[in-house]
Scaffold this active site. Structure first.
Site, PDB file in Angstrom:
ATOM      1  N   HIS A 135      33.862  80.592 -64.923  1.00 32.58           N
ATOM      2  CA  HIS A 135      32.695  80.458 -65.894  1.00 32.58           C
ATOM      3  C   HIS A 135      32.694  81.848 -66.561  1.00 32.58           C
ATOM      4  CE1 HIS A 135      29.587  82.849 -64.149  1.00 32.58           C
ATOM      5  NE2 HIS A 135      30.198  82.187 -62.835  1.00 32.58           N
ATOM      6  N   HIS A 144      48.908  87.173 -69.478  1.00 34.24           N
ATOM      7  CA  HIS A 144      49.413  86.252 -68.566  1.00 34.24           C
ATOM      8  C   HIS A 144      48.608  86.302 -67.066  1.00 34.24           C
ATOM      9  CE1 HIS A 144      53.292  84.993 -66.020  1.00 34.24           C
ATOM     10  NE2 HIS A 144      52.146  84.194 -65.840  1.00 34.24           N
TER      11      HIS A 144
END
Ligand code: COA
Length: 205
Positions: A135, A144
């Site tokens: 979150h 990446h």
């Protein structure tokens, strides 16, 4: 969308193609590579060079760069945009993306990845297989997050950074642009200087 242009024909491209076919059954995939090593990928023909925007209609066609190298992916994604292509966001159907999360165009989310509440993913990112983006994380463009890496809550990651496979980033930590975190590493403090870091906790190599 009925057609997906995929730039790149290497190992990562095969993962993106599998995910696109699972997400959009029946999609026609057109693969382009500037220096293909074979003439087919997963049974699909590979065209040498770049697609000509004159030959495609944005109403039916989107495009994505499926190349693991962050700098190359960033450059080619910019080229696609400049050429007028509509960028695709490919999300494997087994990934979980919170309705309150956002993912910018040209990014790829692989199988079993989790992107939790209010996380923000920039353009042309890869959230690879089984990675966890908790979150309130914020990831800038062309970064990446490798397979099984875990970003705890509210982590910030810069652009063109690689978080290696199975590594863990402690909650609230910030990692700047152009950084590589080695596989299996643990980051517990902010990293502000570009470079390569590895170990538990990480040290600059
Ligand atoms: C960190 C990394 C980029 C370094 O690569 P490199 O520059 O070629 O470094 P080397 O392999 O020459 O190793 C240099 C030193 O770092 C150490 N090292 C390398 N990777 C390490 C890691 N992940 N964790 C701990 N130490 C590491 C090596 O043991 C070596 O130590 P030494 O000098 O004491 O012998 C690479 O090892 C790595 O982990 N890449 C991420 C791979 C990954 O997650 N791929 C997923 C793709 S989907």
């Amino acid at each position: 969308m009925q057609k997906l242009i995929v730039l790149g024909a290497g190992g990562h491209a095969s993962v993106v193609i599998d995910a696109a076919q699972a997400a959009w059954p029946g999609v026609e995939i057109l693969v382009f590579d500037e220096a293909p090593k074979t003439d087919r990928i997963l049974g699909l023909p590979i065209s040498q060079g770049r697609p000509d925007p004159e030959n495609f209609d944005n109403a039916t066609t989107q495009a994505i760069v499926a190349i693991g190298n962050n700098q190359v992916r960033a450059t080619l994604t910019q080229w696609l945009e400049n050429a007028g292509f509509k960028l695709a966001t490919v999300i494997h159907p087994t990934a979980w993306v919170s309705p309150s999360a956002s993912i910018e165009q040209g990014s790829f989310v692989s199988a079993r990845a989790v992107i939790n509440a209010r996380a923000k993913i920039g353009a042309a990112c890869i959230i690879n297989t089984a990675a966890v983006v908790e979150h309130d994380c914020m990831i800038k463009k062309s970064t990446h997050i490798c397979p099984s890496a875990t970003l705890a809550g509210a982590v910030k990651i810069g652009s063109q950074t690689t978080v290696g496979a199975n590594s863990t980033i402690r909650e609230l930590v910030s990692i700047a642009d152009n950084i590589t975190i080695g596989a299996g590493s643990v980051v517990i403090r902010n990293i502000t200087e570009a470079g390569t870091y590895a170990g538990c906790p990480v040290k600059q190599l």
